[in-house]
Design a protein around this motif. Sequence first.
Motif, PDB file in Angstrom:
ATOM      1  N   UNK A  36       1.054  -1.023   0.043  1.00 53.70           N
ATOM      2  CA  UNK A  36      -0.128  -0.135   0.027  1.00 53.70           C
ATOM      3  C   UNK A  36       0.902   1.217   0.160  1.00 53.70           C
ATOM      4  N   UNK A  37       0.524   2.177  -0.587  1.00 56.32           N
ATOM      5  CA  UNK A  37       1.148   3.440  -0.925  1.00 56.32           C
ATOM      6  C   UNK A  37       0.101   4.619  -0.482  1.00 56.32           C
ATOM      7  N   UNK A  38       0.555   5.851  -0.471  1.00 60.66           N
ATOM      8  CA  UNK A  38      -0.409   6.665  -0.189  1.00 60.66           C
ATOM      9  C   UNK A  38       0.252   8.148  -0.652  1.00 60.66           C
ATOM     10  N   UNK A  39      -0.464   8.990  -1.181  1.00 52.42           N
ATOM     11  CA  UNK A  39      -0.060  10.335  -1.662  1.00 52.42           C
ATOM     12  C   UNK A  39      -1.140  11.486  -1.323  1.00 52.42           C
ATOM     13  N   UNK A  40      -0.533  12.222  -0.665  1.00 53.57           N
ATOM     14  CA  UNK A  40      -1.198  13.304  -0.131  1.00 53.57           C
ATOM     15  C   UNK A  40      -1.076  14.430  -0.929  1.00 53.57           C
ATOM     16  N   UNK A  41      -2.001  15.616  -0.966  1.00 53.51           N
ATOM     17  CA  UNK A  41      -2.008  16.461  -1.833  1.00 53.51           C
ATOM     18  C   UNK A  41      -0.488  17.436  -1.923  1.00 53.51           C
ATOM     19  N   UNK A  42       0.035  17.753  -3.061  1.00 52.81           N
ATOM     20  CA  UNK A  42       1.220  18.428  -3.211  1.00 52.81           C
ATOM     21  C   UNK A  42       2.610  17.426  -2.641  1.00 52.81           C
ATOM     22  N   UNK A  43       2.175  16.251  -2.388  1.00 55.85           N
ATOM     23  CA  UNK A  43       3.393  15.487  -1.935  1.00 55.85           C
ATOM     24  C   UNK A  43       3.806  14.369  -2.537  1.00 55.85           C
ATOM     25  N   UNK A  44       4.903  13.701  -2.546  1.00 55.36           N
ATOM     26  CA  UNK A  44       5.216  12.555  -3.262  1.00 55.36           C
ATOM     27  C   UNK A  44       4.475  11.283  -2.843  1.00 55.36           C
ATOM     28  N   UNK A  45       4.382  10.437  -3.658  1.00 55.13           N
ATOM     29  CA  UNK A  45       3.717   9.023  -3.297  1.00 55.13           C
ATOM     30  C   UNK A  45       4.889   8.144  -2.237  1.00 55.13           C
ATOM     31  N   UNK A  46       4.019   7.856  -1.197  1.00 53.24           N
ATOM     32  CA  UNK A  46       5.276   7.077  -0.199  1.00 53.24           C
ATOM     33  C   UNK A  46       4.526   5.757   0.075  1.00 53.24           C
ATOM     34  N   UNK A  47       5.477   4.666   0.164  1.00 56.80           N
ATOM     35  CA  UNK A  47       5.312   3.468   0.705  1.00 56.80           C
ATOM     36  C   UNK A  47       4.821   3.415   2.134  1.00 56.80           C
ATOM     37  N   UNK A  48       3.653   2.809   2.197  1.00 52.76           N
ATOM     38  CA  UNK A  48       3.023   2.850   3.679  1.00 52.76           C
ATOM     39  C   UNK A  48       3.319   1.183   4.432  1.00 52.76           C
ATOM     40  N   UNK A  49       3.006   0.072   3.536  1.00 49.25           N
ATOM     41  CA  UNK A  49       3.398  -0.965   4.027  1.00 49.25           C
ATOM     42  C   UNK A  49       3.411  -1.978   3.020  1.00 49.25           C
ATOM     43  N   UNK A  50       4.412  -2.964   3.160  1.00 50.88           N
ATOM     44  CA  UNK A  50       4.584  -4.030   2.127  1.00 50.88           C
ATOM     45  C   UNK A  50       4.320  -5.435   2.663  1.00 50.88           C
ATOM     46  N   UNK A  51       3.901  -6.414   2.046  1.00 49.38           N
ATOM     47  CA  UNK A  51       3.813  -7.746   2.621  1.00 49.38           C
ATOM     48  C   UNK A  51       4.438  -8.915   1.555  1.00 49.38           C
ATOM     49  N   UNK A  52       5.012  -9.635   1.956  1.00 48.77           N
ATOM     50  CA  UNK A  52       5.769 -10.766   1.134  1.00 48.77           C
ATOM     51  C   UNK A  52       4.645 -11.546   0.403  1.00 48.77           C
ATOM     52  N   UNK A  53       5.135 -12.464  -0.550  1.00 46.80           N
ATOM     53  CA  UNK A  53       4.243 -13.303  -1.346  1.00 46.80           C
ATOM     54  C   UNK A  53       3.310 -14.194  -0.591  1.00 46.80           C
ATOM     55  N   UNK A  54       4.035 -14.703   0.422  1.00 41.11           N
ATOM     56  CA  UNK A  54       3.084 -15.680   1.317  1.00 41.11           C
ATOM     57  C   UNK A  54       2.299 -15.045   2.436  1.00 41.11           C
ATOM     58  N   UNK A  55       2.737 -13.835   2.762  1.00 37.48           N
ATOM     59  CA  UNK A  55       1.919 -13.190   3.890  1.00 37.48           C
ATOM     60  C   UNK A  55       2.568 -12.984   5.141  1.00 37.48           C
ATOM     61  N   UNK A  56       3.684 -13.716   5.337  1.00 36.47           N
ATOM     62  CA  UNK A  56       4.386 -13.821   6.684  1.00 36.47           C
ATOM     63  C   UNK A  56       5.274 -12.587   6.701  1.00 36.47           C
ATOM     64  N   UNK A  57       5.862 -12.040   5.818  1.00 36.42           N
ATOM     65  CA  UNK A  57       6.684 -10.809   6.020  1.00 36.42           C
ATOM     66  C   UNK A  57       6.035  -9.768   5.712  1.00 36.42           C
ATOM     67  N   UNK A  58       6.041  -8.474   6.776  1.00 36.93           N
ATOM     68  CA  UNK A  58       5.448  -7.547   6.506  1.00 36.93           C
ATOM     69  C   UNK A  58       6.544  -6.388   7.069  1.00 36.93           C
ATOM     70  N   UNK A  59       6.200  -5.100   6.347  1.00 37.34           N
ATOM     71  CA  UNK A  59       7.117  -4.062   6.908  1.00 37.34           C
ATOM     72  C   UNK A  59       6.496  -2.859   6.832  1.00 37.34           C
TER      73      UNK A  59
END
Length: 115
Positions: A36-59
């Motif tokens: 998931x990424x997010x972008x606020x008005x006037x700001x760059x798009x930022x990474x919010x959260x990432x999940x591995x292919x199997x679901x076990x790894x999250x950042x």
Amino acid sequence: QVQFVETGGGLVQPGGSLRLSCAASGLIFSAHYMAWYRQAPGKQRDLVARIGSGGAITTYADSVKGRFTISRDNTKNLVYLQMDSLKPEDTAVYLCNRGFNPANWGQGTQVTVSS
């Protein structure tokens, strides 16, 4: 073609919760990290959260750690973002995509945190 459709956004008061969903198609979903990424008005798009292919790894981005939870259902090609203890600074358009080398961006879903 690859497509991502995000839903679940809305207006919520500070301290509230929302659950976002993303339906992915046109790719071998279970083979990819998703994010998931997010972008606020006037700001760059930022990474919010990432999940591995199997679901076990999250950042998570430091700004959402402990408040947001990413998950996925590989049987349905869906990825979720549970957002708790929302703050006004979480206001943004939220988009999902591959966790690395994102492309083919969808429209996203607007999240507004305001009293």
